[in-house]
Design a protein around this motif. Structure first.
Motif, PDB file in Angstrom:
ATOM      1  N   THR A 190     -13.213 -69.786   7.108  1.00  0.00           N
ATOM      2  CA  THR A 190     -11.909 -70.074   6.487  1.00  0.00           C
ATOM      3  C   THR A 190     -11.746 -69.309   5.183  1.00  0.00           C
ATOM      4  O   THR A 190     -10.726 -68.632   4.960  1.00  0.00           O
ATOM      5  CB  THR A 190     -11.766 -71.587   6.213  1.00  0.00           C
ATOM      6  OG1 THR A 190     -11.822 -72.292   7.456  1.00  0.00           O
ATOM      7  CG2 THR A 190     -10.442 -71.886   5.515  1.00  0.00           C
ATOM      8  N   PHE A 191     -12.759 -69.381   4.326  1.00  0.00           N
ATOM      9  CA  PHE A 191     -12.650 -68.702   3.032  1.00  0.00           C
ATOM     10  C   PHE A 191     -12.760 -67.185   3.171  1.00  0.00           C
ATOM     11  O   PHE A 191     -12.170 -66.447   2.384  1.00  0.00           O
ATOM     12  CB  PHE A 191     -13.706 -69.246   2.063  1.00  0.00           C
ATOM     13  CG  PHE A 191     -13.333 -70.572   1.480  1.00  0.00           C
ATOM     14  CD1 PHE A 191     -12.458 -70.653   0.418  1.00  0.00           C
ATOM     15  CD2 PHE A 191     -13.828 -71.746   2.019  1.00  0.00           C
ATOM     16  CE1 PHE A 191     -12.098 -71.874  -0.120  1.00  0.00           C
ATOM     17  CE2 PHE A 191     -13.473 -72.972   1.495  1.00  0.00           C
ATOM     18  CZ  PHE A 191     -12.598 -73.046   0.426  1.00  0.00           C
ATOM     19  N   ARG A 192     -13.475 -66.729   4.171  1.00  0.00           N
ATOM     20  CA  ARG A 192     -13.521 -65.288   4.432  1.00  0.00           C
ATOM     21  C   ARG A 192     -12.154 -64.801   4.883  1.00  0.00           C
ATOM     22  O   ARG A 192     -11.679 -63.732   4.461  1.00  0.00           O
ATOM     23  CB  ARG A 192     -14.581 -64.975   5.498  1.00  0.00           C
ATOM     24  CG  ARG A 192     -14.687 -63.495   5.822  1.00  0.00           C
ATOM     25  CD  ARG A 192     -15.838 -63.222   6.767  1.00  0.00           C
ATOM     26  NE  ARG A 192     -15.856 -61.846   7.221  1.00  0.00           N
ATOM     27  CZ  ARG A 192     -16.298 -60.818   6.506  1.00  0.00           C
ATOM     28  NH1 ARG A 192     -16.760 -61.028   5.283  1.00  0.00           N
ATOM     29  NH2 ARG A 192     -16.282 -59.600   6.987  1.00  0.00           N
ATOM     30  N   PHE A 193     -11.509 -65.585   5.740  1.00  0.00           N
ATOM     31  CA  PHE A 193     -10.159 -65.242   6.202  1.00  0.00           C
ATOM     32  C   PHE A 193      -9.191 -65.196   5.029  1.00  0.00           C
ATOM     33  O   PHE A 193      -8.378 -64.275   4.913  1.00  0.00           O
ATOM     34  CB  PHE A 193      -9.700 -66.278   7.230  1.00  0.00           C
ATOM     35  CG  PHE A 193      -8.293 -66.059   7.727  1.00  0.00           C
ATOM     36  CD1 PHE A 193      -8.023 -65.112   8.697  1.00  0.00           C
ATOM     37  CD2 PHE A 193      -7.247 -66.821   7.219  1.00  0.00           C
ATOM     38  CE1 PHE A 193      -6.733 -64.906   9.143  1.00  0.00           C
ATOM     39  CE2 PHE A 193      -5.949 -66.617   7.665  1.00  0.00           C
ATOM     40  CZ  PHE A 193      -5.691 -65.661   8.634  1.00  0.00           C
ATOM     41  N   ILE A 194      -9.301 -66.195   4.141  1.00  0.00           N
ATOM     42  CA  ILE A 194      -8.439 -66.229   2.958  1.00  0.00           C
ATOM     43  C   ILE A 194      -8.657 -64.995   2.089  1.00  0.00           C
ATOM     44  O   ILE A 194      -7.709 -64.373   1.604  1.00  0.00           O
ATOM     45  CB  ILE A 194      -8.695 -67.513   2.142  1.00  0.00           C
ATOM     46  CG1 ILE A 194      -8.218 -68.739   2.920  1.00  0.00           C
ATOM     47  CG2 ILE A 194      -7.998 -67.444   0.774  1.00  0.00           C
ATOM     48  CD1 ILE A 194      -8.594 -70.047   2.270  1.00  0.00           C
ATOM     49  N   SER A 195      -9.921 -64.626   1.874  1.00  0.00           N
ATOM     50  CA  SER A 195     -10.230 -63.492   0.994  1.00  0.00           C
ATOM     51  C   SER A 195      -9.751 -62.166   1.564  1.00  0.00           C
ATOM     52  O   SER A 195      -9.474 -61.228   0.820  1.00  0.00           O
ATOM     53  CB  SER A 195     -11.738 -63.428   0.732  1.00  0.00           C
ATOM     54  OG  SER A 195     -12.447 -63.162   1.931  1.00  0.00           O
ATOM     55  N   ILE A 196      -9.638 -62.075   2.896  1.00  0.00           N
ATOM     56  CA  ILE A 196      -9.198 -60.831   3.528  1.00  0.00           C
ATOM     57  C   ILE A 196      -7.679 -60.776   3.637  1.00  0.00           C
ATOM     58  O   ILE A 196      -7.052 -59.753   3.325  1.00  0.00           O
ATOM     59  CB  ILE A 196      -9.831 -60.679   4.932  1.00  0.00           C
ATOM     60  CG1 ILE A 196     -11.346 -60.488   4.803  1.00  0.00           C
ATOM     61  CG2 ILE A 196      -9.206 -59.503   5.690  1.00  0.00           C
ATOM     62  CD1 ILE A 196     -12.075 -60.483   6.128  1.00  0.00           C
ATOM     63  N   VAL A 197      -7.082 -61.891   4.073  1.00  0.00           N
ATOM     64  CA  VAL A 197      -5.646 -61.902   4.358  1.00  0.00           C
ATOM     65  C   VAL A 197      -4.800 -61.997   3.090  1.00  0.00           C
ATOM     66  O   VAL A 197      -3.746 -61.358   2.999  1.00  0.00           O
ATOM     67  CB  VAL A 197      -5.304 -63.074   5.313  1.00  0.00           C
ATOM     68  CG1 VAL A 197      -3.796 -63.212   5.480  1.00  0.00           C
ATOM     69  CG2 VAL A 197      -5.955 -62.857   6.663  1.00  0.00           C
TER      70      VAL A 197
END
Length: 383
Positions: A190-197
């Motif tokens: 979830t946080f990886r997705f947030i950091s990328i998107v």
């Protein structure tokens, strides 16, 4: 040079400023929210670990760290009671791994009691060596330190939240370690997705905001506060400076279409200023400007180049069309004078660019101006 001109434009500066503000604000919001939610997640997992630790240390049989050394010790009561305790806590709290460990006399770190079901393939027997990649943290815990991570850890068995707690005997001596591991794959993803998107969203928002700023500036600001260097404040028409720039640009371009110049001069403006004052004179000018604008369509450009002087650049217009424009202006003046006692009057002259007569459009303008003054003299003679 062209780039500098673009950046000197107010709408371009507004769009850049808007983009910078959006980037800064988006970045602040992103880092604040990311840090807040991430730290809250770590805090929640830490608190869950602390509560588990307190409960287990209170109820765990500490004799396991002395009596249990290998798989053959699984039949001992201390192991059985510890096994039941850890399995119960694991199943109740949703922990992925819950186990106790100790250091042997030769310095190795081994499992004591594993909270996993003994039928699972990843179940560890008492005395099994612990993975060496976590020995460092276990040794710190054995030195009476509580280890709570500040981030999700990536291990060979997945993304997990690992905490280590020292286990004390009745006199407060550290006799072993308890390891608590929560599966954190979902949180990590979830946080990886947030950091990328999020940066892409911020960039898209930045571009949209800059575009909207330019459009709004042109639609809202520019009509009201047009470029003062090229605009006549009283009428909103282009001024002499704009006229000379446009004329030079037209002269420097290849004239592929007929271009005509119309010169208009208001009659009697000085008398109106002297008789009624400059406020009434301004109204006289505004009325004249409105009539000219109402008649001239958007493909032609109207300039107010002096107090009572107007110039119109007409593109792709023949003599018949220009005569029609002059007649329409005169009809509008008659209609205006029927309801207005200012008795508006204009002198008009025009000329079409002729390569045989004109070296430049300024020559065309001088011919139009001469015709206008000729017509003005006729009006004055008749008066």
């Amino acid at each position: 040079m062209e780039i500098n001109k673009k950046f000197n434009r107010v709408d371009m500066q507004v769009s850049i400023l808007t983009a910078i503000i959006v980037i800064i604000s988006s970045s602040c919001v992103y880092f604040f929210n990311y840090a807040l939610t991430y730290n809250d997640m770590i805090y929640t997992l830490s608190e869950r670990s602390r509560h588990i630790y307190k409960y287990v240390e209170k109820n765990l049989d500490k004799d396991t760290f002395i009596e249990i050394n290998s798989e053959k010790d699984h039949s001992k009561e201390s192991y059985k009671s510890a096994k039941v305790l850890l399995e119960s806590v694991k199943n109740t709290t949703g922990v992925m791994y819950l186990y106790t460990a100790k250091k042997t006399k030769d310095g190795s770190l081994v499992y004591v009691v594993d909270g996993l079901d003994s039928s699972r393939s990843d179940f560890r027997n008492a005395g099994d060596l612990i993975e060496k990649e976590i020995w460092g943290d276990l040794n710190k815990a054995l030195d009476n330190n509580i280890l709570l991570p500040k981030k999700i850890k990536k291990t060979s068995w997945g993304h997990i939240f690992i905490s280590y707690f020292p286990i004390h005997n009745d006199v407060g001596k550290v006799v072993g370690v308890m390891g608590i591991e929560f599966e954190a794959k979902h949180q990590y993803n979830t946080f990886r997705f947030i950091s990328i998107v999020t940066p892409f969203i911020a960039l898209l928002t930045c571009l949209i905001s800059a575009l909207v700023a330019v459009i709004l500036f042109k639609r809202i600001s520019n009509p009201t506060y047009t470029d003062f260097a090229n605009t006549d404040y009283l009428t909103g028409l282009k001024n002499r400076n704009a006229f000379e720039i446009d004329m030079n640009n037209l002269n420097n371009s290849n004239l592929k279409q007929p271009i005509s110049i119309m010169s208009i001069d208001l009659d009697g403006l000085k008398k109106i200023n002297d008789k009624f004052g400059h406020q009434t004179g301004d109204l006289y000018i505004k009325n004249a400007s409105k009539i000219i604008q109402d008649v001239i369509n958007k493909k032609h450009i109207v300039y107010r180049v002096g107090g009572d002087e107007y110039i119109i650049i007409l593109k792709d217009s023949c003599h018949e069309e220009i005569d029609s424009i002059v007649n329409k202006i005169n009809l509008k003046i008659i209609e205006e004078n029927a309801t207005n006692e200012l008795n508006l009057s204009m002198s008009i002259g025009y000329a079409v660019f002729d390569e045989n007569l004109d070296n430049s459009l300024f020559d065309t303008y001088h011919r139009a101006d001469s015709e206008m003054y000729c017509n003005k003299r006729k009006i004055n003679k008749n008066d």
